[in-house]
Design a protein around this motif. Structure first.
Motif, mmCIF file in Angstrom:
data_model
loop_
_atom_site.group_PDB
_atom_site.id
_atom_site.type_symbol
_atom_site.label_atom_id
_atom_site.label_comp_id
_atom_site.label_asym_id
_atom_site.label_seq_id
_atom_site.Cartn_x
_atom_site.Cartn_y
_atom_site.Cartn_z
ATOM 1 N N GLN A 161 -10.682 52.342 34.076
ATOM 2 C CA GLN A 161 -10.139 51.028 33.748
ATOM 3 C C GLN A 161 -10.771 49.968 34.627
ATOM 4 O O GLN A 161 -11.100 48.892 34.160
ATOM 5 C CB GLN A 161 -8.623 51.032 33.928
ATOM 6 N N GLU A 162 -10.943 50.258 35.932
ATOM 7 C CA GLU A 162 -11.574 49.300 36.829
ATOM 8 C C GLU A 162 -13.022 49.108 36.428
ATOM 9 O O GLU A 162 -13.536 48.000 36.399
ATOM 10 C CB GLU A 162 -11.465 49.790 38.270
ATOM 11 N N GLU A 163 -13.711 50.228 36.100
ATOM 12 C CA GLU A 163 -15.089 50.131 35.651
ATOM 13 C C GLU A 163 -15.167 49.371 34.333
ATOM 14 O O GLU A 163 -16.085 48.610 34.104
ATOM 15 C CB GLU A 163 -15.690 51.523 35.497
ATOM 16 N N GLU A 164 -14.181 49.588 33.457
ATOM 17 C CA GLU A 164 -14.165 48.891 32.175
ATOM 18 C C GLU A 164 -14.031 47.393 32.388
ATOM 19 O O GLU A 164 -14.713 46.602 31.746
ATOM 20 C CB GLU A 164 -13.007 49.410 31.325
ATOM 21 N N SER A 165 -13.184 46.973 33.315
ATOM 22 C CA SER A 165 -13.017 45.554 33.602
ATOM 23 C C SER A 165 -14.321 44.962 34.119
ATOM 24 O O SER A 165 -14.718 43.877 33.708
ATOM 25 C CB SER A 165 -11.902 45.351 34.625
ATOM 26 N N LEU A 166 -14.991 45.671 35.000
ATOM 27 C CA LEU A 166 -16.268 45.218 35.524
ATOM 28 C C LEU A 166 -17.305 45.175 34.411
ATOM 29 O O LEU A 166 -18.085 44.227 34.309
ATOM 30 C CB LEU A 166 -16.726 46.129 36.667
ATOM 31 N N LEU A 167 -17.298 46.191 33.554
ATOM 32 C CA LEU A 167 -18.226 46.232 32.428
ATOM 33 C C LEU A 167 -18.010 45.038 31.509
ATOM 34 O O LEU A 167 -18.966 44.382 31.095
ATOM 35 C CB LEU A 167 -18.060 47.542 31.651
ATOM 36 N N TRP A 168 -16.749 44.727 31.213
ATOM 37 C CA TRP A 168 -16.456 43.568 30.366
ATOM 38 C C TRP A 168 -16.914 42.281 31.021
ATOM 39 O O TRP A 168 -17.440 41.380 30.365
ATOM 40 C CB TRP A 168 -14.960 43.496 30.038
ATOM 41 N N THR A 169 -16.723 42.161 32.313
ATOM 42 C CA THR A 169 -17.156 40.970 33.033
ATOM 43 C C THR A 169 -18.664 40.789 32.926
ATOM 44 O O THR A 169 -19.159 39.699 32.657
ATOM 45 C CB THR A 169 -16.742 41.056 34.516
ATOM 46 N N VAL A 170 -19.409 41.888 33.109
ATOM 47 C CA VAL A 170 -20.863 41.828 33.013
ATOM 48 C C VAL A 170 -21.290 41.506 31.589
ATOM 49 O O VAL A 170 -22.156 40.657 31.355
ATOM 50 C CB VAL A 170 -21.493 43.147 33.507
ATOM 51 N N LEU A 171 -20.680 42.181 30.602
ATOM 52 C CA LEU A 171 -21.047 41.942 29.207
ATOM 53 C C LEU A 171 -20.753 40.502 28.776
ATOM 54 O O LEU A 171 -21.565 39.876 28.083
ATOM 55 C CB LEU A 171 -20.313 42.920 28.288
ATOM 56 N N ILE A 172 -19.624 39.978 29.188
ATOM 57 C CA ILE A 172 -19.278 38.594 28.842
ATOM 58 C C ILE A 172 -20.260 37.633 29.500
ATOM 59 O O ILE A 172 -20.698 36.652 28.887
ATOM 60 C CB ILE A 172 -17.817 38.284 29.225
ATOM 61 N N GLY A 173 -20.636 37.920 30.742
ATOM 62 C CA GLY A 173 -21.618 37.083 31.429
ATOM 63 C C GLY A 173 -22.963 37.082 30.703
ATOM 64 O O GLY A 173 -23.590 36.037 30.531
ATOM 65 N N LEU A 174 -23.396 38.271 30.260
ATOM 66 C CA LEU A 174 -24.651 38.352 29.513
ATOM 67 C C LEU A 174 -24.555 37.622 28.184
ATOM 68 O O LEU A 174 -25.487 36.924 27.772
ATOM 69 C CB LEU A 174 -25.038 39.815 29.287
ATOM 70 N N LEU A 175 -23.417 37.764 27.511
ATOM 71 C CA LEU A 175 -23.221 37.076 26.238
ATOM 72 C C LEU A 175 -23.262 35.564 26.425
ATOM 73 O O LEU A 175 -23.884 34.848 25.635
ATOM 74 C CB LEU A 175 -21.886 37.498 25.601
ATOM 75 N N LYS A 176 -22.621 35.066 27.464
ATOM 76 C CA LYS A 176 -22.654 33.622 27.755
ATOM 77 C C LYS A 176 -24.083 33.153 28.001
ATOM 78 O O LYS A 176 -24.481 32.089 27.529
ATOM 79 C CB LYS A 176 -21.787 33.298 28.973
ATOM 80 N N LEU A 177 -24.848 33.957 28.738
ATOM 81 C CA LEU A 177 -26.237 33.605 29.029
ATOM 82 C C LEU A 177 -27.057 33.534 27.745
ATOM 83 O O LEU A 177 -27.804 32.589 27.527
ATOM 84 C CB LEU A 177 -26.839 34.613 29.998
ATOM 85 N N VAL A 178 -26.890 34.525 26.866
ATOM 86 C CA VAL A 178 -27.606 34.529 25.584
ATOM 87 C C VAL A 178 -27.209 33.318 24.737
ATOM 88 O O VAL A 178 -28.068 32.656 24.150
ATOM 89 C CB VAL A 178 -27.363 35.858 24.833
ATOM 90 N N LEU A 179 -25.930 33.015 24.694
ATOM 91 C CA LEU A 179 -25.465 31.865 23.909
ATOM 92 C C LEU A 179 -26.000 30.544 24.471
ATOM 93 O O LEU A 179 -26.333 29.636 23.706
ATOM 94 C CB LEU A 179 -23.946 31.839 23.842
ATOM 95 N N GLU A 180 -26.079 30.444 25.801
ATOM 96 C CA GLU A 180 -26.628 29.233 26.410
ATOM 97 C C GLU A 180 -28.109 29.069 26.047
ATOM 98 O O GLU A 180 -28.571 27.969 25.795
ATOM 99 C CB GLU A 180 -26.461 29.258 27.925
ATOM 100 N N ILE A 181 -28.841 30.172 26.011
ATOM 101 C CA ILE A 181 -30.254 30.119 25.664
ATOM 102 C C ILE A 181 -30.434 29.725 24.190
ATOM 103 O O ILE A 181 -31.294 28.910 23.871
ATOM 104 C CB ILE A 181 -30.940 31.465 25.949
ATOM 105 N N LEU A 182 -29.606 30.286 23.325
ATOM 106 C CA LEU A 182 -29.721 30.017 21.892
ATOM 107 C C LEU A 182 -29.259 28.615 21.526
ATOM 108 O O LEU A 182 -29.799 28.007 20.591
ATOM 109 C CB LEU A 182 -28.928 31.049 21.090
ATOM 110 N N PHE A 183 -28.249 28.110 22.184
ATOM 111 C CA PHE A 183 -27.697 26.799 21.796
ATOM 112 C C PHE A 183 -27.925 25.851 22.901
ATOM 113 O O PHE A 183 -27.509 24.931 23.253
ATOM 114 C CB PHE A 183 -26.213 26.918 21.437
#
Length: 183
Positions: A161-183
Motif C-alpha cells: 500500500q505504501e509502495e502503491e501510494s508512492l507509485l501513484w505519486t510518481v505516475l501522476i507526476g509523469l502524467l502532469k509532465l506529459v500533459l504540460e509538454i502536450l498543452f
C-alpha cells in the motif's frame, strides 16, 4: 589582472560547491546517532492536494521531510489513514524542514498526509523515516501490551500500500509532465 579574476572565480565556485555539499551534510549531522534510517521516500504533490502514505513500523518513528521544491506540509494520525489540516494528531507545517515524532503508542498503521501548499503549483518533497532506538518499543503501549501490534511491523499487506501510494505519486507526476509538454 586576468589571473586574479580567474583565481577569484575559482575561489567563488569552490565556496559555492562546498556550500551545496555542506547542506546535506549539515542535515545528516542534525540526526542523532541513535536514529536508524529506515526509508527515504521522495514524492510530489499538487497545490491544495494530499499524498497519503502509511506507516507500519513499530516504535518511536521520526519523520523528517524537506521540501525540495515548493512547500509541502506534514499531517499524521493514528485515527485515520487520510489525515488533513482538519483532522490530525501531529503536524509540521513550516516553510522549511518539517519533523514529526510518532510515539510508539500510536496504533499502527499510522496515516501520513503530505499537503501541497497552494502558494506553489507543485511541491516536491523527500521524507526520511527514522527509528528512534532510544525510546523503548513498548512505551505507552496500546491495550494488549507492546507485542499486540508487533505483526504490523512486517505486515505484508501494508508494504504494498505504501509502495502503491508512492507509485501513484510518481505516475501522476509523469502524467502532469506529459500533459504540460502536450498543452
Amino acid at each position: 589582472m586576468a589571473a586574479a579574476w580567474k583565481g577569484a572565480l575559482l575561489l567563488l565556485l569552490a565556496a559555492r560547491a562546498a556550500s551545496w555539499g555542506g547542506a546535506s551534510e549539515d542535515e545528516d549531522e542534525d540526526v542523532p546517532a541513535e536514529w536508524v534510517l529506515l526509508h527515504v521516500v521522495p514524492g510530489q504533490v499538487g497545490a491544495g492536494n494530499y499524498s497519503y502514505l502509511r506507516l507500519n513500523h513499530e516504535g518511536r518513528i521520526v519523520l523528517a521531510m524537506r521540501s525540495v521544491r515548493g512547500d509541502a506540509d506534514l499531517y499524521v494520525s493514528d485515527r485515520t489513514l487520510h489525515p488533513s489540516f482538519d483532522d490530525y494528531e501531529l503536524q509540521a507545517a513550516t516553510c522549511g524542514r518539517d519533523v514529526v515524532a510518532v510515539p510508539a503508542h500510536f496504533q499502527r498503521p499510522v496515516g501520513i498526509g503530505v499537503y501541497g501548499h497552494p502558494s506553489h503549483r507543485d511541491s516536491e518533497f523527500e521524507m526520511k523515516v527514522y527509528l528512534d532506538t532510544t525510546a523503548p518499543l513498548g512505551d505507552g503501549a496500546t491495550p494488549g501490551g507492546a507485542g499486540a501490534g508487533a505483526p504490523h511491523a512486517y505486515d505484508p499487506e501494508g508494504a504494498p500500500q505504501e509502495e502503491e501510494s508512492l507509485l501513484w505519486t510518481v505516475l501522476i507526476g509523469l502524467l502532469k509532465l506529459v500533459l504540460e509538454i502536450l498543452f
